[in-house]
Write a protein that holds these residues in place. Structure first.
Motif, short mmCIF file in Angstrom:
data_model
loop_
_atom_site.label_atom_id
_atom_site.label_comp_id
_atom_site.label_asym_id
_atom_site.label_seq_id
_atom_site.Cartn_x
_atom_site.Cartn_y
_atom_site.Cartn_z
N GLY A 139 45.10 50.51 41.64
CA GLY A 139 45.22 50.14 40.23
C GLY A 139 46.54 49.48 39.92
O GLY A 139 46.59 48.49 39.18
N ALA A 140 47.63 50.01 40.49
CA ALA A 140 48.95 49.42 40.27
C ALA A 140 49.03 48.01 40.83
O ALA A 140 49.60 47.10 40.21
N ILE A 141 48.44 47.81 42.04
CA ILE A 141 48.43 46.48 42.66
C ILE A 141 47.72 45.47 41.75
O ILE A 141 48.20 44.35 41.53
N LEU A 142 46.59 45.89 41.20
CA LEU A 142 45.82 44.98 40.35
C LEU A 142 46.54 44.69 39.05
O LEU A 142 46.50 43.56 38.55
N LEU A 143 47.21 45.68 38.46
CA LEU A 143 47.95 45.44 37.22
C LEU A 143 49.12 44.48 37.45
O LEU A 143 49.37 43.58 36.64
N ASP A 211 43.91 32.83 52.09
CA ASP A 211 42.97 33.91 51.78
C ASP A 211 43.60 35.28 51.96
O ASP A 211 43.13 36.25 51.36
N ILE A 212 44.66 35.37 52.78
CA ILE A 212 45.35 36.65 52.91
C ILE A 212 45.86 37.11 51.54
O ILE A 212 45.76 38.28 51.17
N VAL A 213 46.40 36.16 50.78
CA VAL A 213 46.92 36.47 49.45
C VAL A 213 45.79 36.91 48.53
O VAL A 213 45.89 37.90 47.80
N PHE A 214 44.65 36.18 48.57
CA PHE A 214 43.53 36.51 47.71
C PHE A 214 42.92 37.86 48.08
O PHE A 214 42.45 38.59 47.21
N ALA A 215 42.90 38.19 49.38
CA ALA A 215 42.30 39.45 49.81
C ALA A 215 43.06 40.65 49.29
O ALA A 215 42.48 41.72 49.07
N VAL A 216 44.37 40.49 49.05
CA VAL A 216 45.19 41.60 48.58
C VAL A 216 44.73 42.10 47.22
O VAL A 216 44.80 43.29 46.92
N ASP A 217 44.22 41.19 46.37
CA ASP A 217 43.74 41.64 45.07
C ASP A 217 42.22 41.76 44.99
O ASP A 217 41.69 42.60 44.28
N SER A 218 41.48 40.93 45.76
CA SER A 218 40.03 40.95 45.62
C SER A 218 39.40 42.21 46.22
O SER A 218 38.47 42.78 45.64
N LEU A 268 41.31 41.49 36.28
CA LEU A 268 42.10 42.29 37.22
C LEU A 268 42.76 43.48 36.52
O LEU A 268 42.79 44.60 37.05
N ALA A 269 43.31 43.23 35.33
CA ALA A 269 43.95 44.31 34.57
C ALA A 269 42.92 45.37 34.17
O ALA A 269 43.20 46.58 34.23
N PHE A 270 41.73 44.93 33.76
CA PHE A 270 40.68 45.87 33.36
C PHE A 270 40.27 46.76 34.53
O PHE A 270 40.15 47.98 34.38
N ILE A 271 40.06 46.16 35.71
CA ILE A 271 39.66 46.96 36.87
C ILE A 271 40.80 47.85 37.33
O ILE A 271 40.58 48.99 37.78
N GLY A 272 42.04 47.37 37.21
CA GLY A 272 43.18 48.22 37.53
C GLY A 272 43.23 49.44 36.64
O GLY A 272 43.48 50.57 37.11
N LEU A 273 42.98 49.24 35.34
CA LEU A 273 42.92 50.36 34.40
C LEU A 273 41.78 51.30 34.75
O LEU A 273 41.94 52.53 34.69
N LYS A 274 40.63 50.75 35.15
CA LYS A 274 39.49 51.57 35.54
C LYS A 274 39.83 52.46 36.74
O LYS A 274 39.49 53.65 36.77
#
Length: 316
Positions: A139-143, A211-218, A268-274
């Motif tokens: 969650g912190a990563i996504l926020l 894609d390494i960067v995108f994989a970190v959040d996806s 991303l923020a919504f899923i991080g909060l979830k």
């Protein structure tokens, strides 16, 4: 959130189907050609029908909850992967990839991305098994990622990239010589008695590195929808498989979605909060959780809003 539904036969069948699709693609791209709109639309329809049929199969075999988790995760992954297309456009332009080779280099990059996602999914599953703290971490990563995406979108830096500074590209160039021009669809040729990479290989490495960067959040984002590693893998696979066809359909329209990254940051923020609420619910049961069906509705609504506001901004 569900536990794993996958048995060994289901894993085997899914991986076999994925390998078959990629093998067919490799054969079809053996003779390079420029992808027309009709061909791109046909492939896009095919790769859209696949996850919908898979979702229907999940519904029939495991029930509505699993199917909704898969569909929600797929929508999340697909919306995030659309942002990848902006970067793919920049990579192909930076390496001056001929139009007839674009589909081939995207295929190489996506095969590498799929292998990379498997590693991230396994690491994510291991983290979740080790304790509920992983939900707080994800969650912190996504926020943090959401804040960065919004900041870059507001400052206009969300679509900038210098492929020459990518560590993977610099590493390859340091140890392996590169031909000055393209040699058809070949990644490696023999020149002056030495094995030499072509610019096509560097372009594929650049897409893989990005894609390494995108994989970190996806990957954490999909784990925010379901804890099942099989469903996370399936959503990533289906989203990436259809990404190349979607590239050729949307390469003109993508530049008009000027508010896309604003919407992605909200998602991303919504899923991080979830994820954080799910972690807190395990400690304090009175803390509410966000149902998966509500998540799907919020994500679809955000994407619809940013599409409409982008169209309105372009008209003005």
């Amino acid at each position: 959130m569900s536990t794993s539904i996958a048995s060994l036969p289901l894993w085997s069948a899914t991986v076999a189907a994925l390998v078959l699709l990629l093998s067919i693609d490799l054969v079809l791209t053996r003779r390079p050609h420029e992808v027309g709109m009709r061909e791109a639309l046909a492939w896009s329809a095919f790769y859209l029908a696949l996850p919908l049929a898979f979702c229907a199969g999940l519904w029939a075999a495991f029930g509505a909850t699993v199917a909704v988790e898969f569909l929600t995760g797929y929508v999340v992954e697909k919306s995030l992967s659309v942002d990848n297309l902006f970067v793919f456009m920049l990579v192909l332009a930076a390496f001056a990839v001929p139009a007839e080779l674009a589909r081939r280099v995207l295929l190489y990059g996506i095969i590498g991305a799929l292998l990379l996602r498997v590693v991230f999914i396994m690491l994510g599953a291991a983290a979740l098994r080790s304790g509920t703290w992983a939900f707080l971490l994800f969650g912190a990563i996504l926020l943090v990622t959401a804040a960065k995406v919004m900041k870059d979108a507001l400052t206009g830096r969300d679509r900038e990239i210098d492929v020459c500074t990518l560590p993977a590209v610099r590493l390859v160039r340091r140890f392996v010589p590169v031909t000055p021009d393209y040699r058809g669809s070949k990644l490696l040729v023999r020149e002056n008695g030495a094995r030499t990479l072509t610019p096509l290989a560097l372009a594929a490495v650049a897409i893989f590195a990005v894609d390494i960067v995108f994989a970190v959040d996806s990957v954490p984002a999909v784990y925010g929808v379901t804890q099942d590693p099989f469903l996370v893998f399936a959503t990533n696979a289906f989203a990436l498989l259809g990404l190349r066809a979607l590239y050729f359909v949307l390469q003109g329209a993508l530049t008009k979605l000027c508010h896309l990254n604003h919407g992605l940051s909200v998602i991303l923020a919504f899923i991080g909060l979830k994820l954080i609420l799910h972690w807190a619910h395990g400690i304090w049961p009175w803390v509410p959780e966000i149902p998966t069906l509500v998540s799907l509705g919020v994500i679809v609504a955000v994407l619809a809003v940013v599409t409409l506001t982008s169209l309105y901004a372009n008209r003005r």
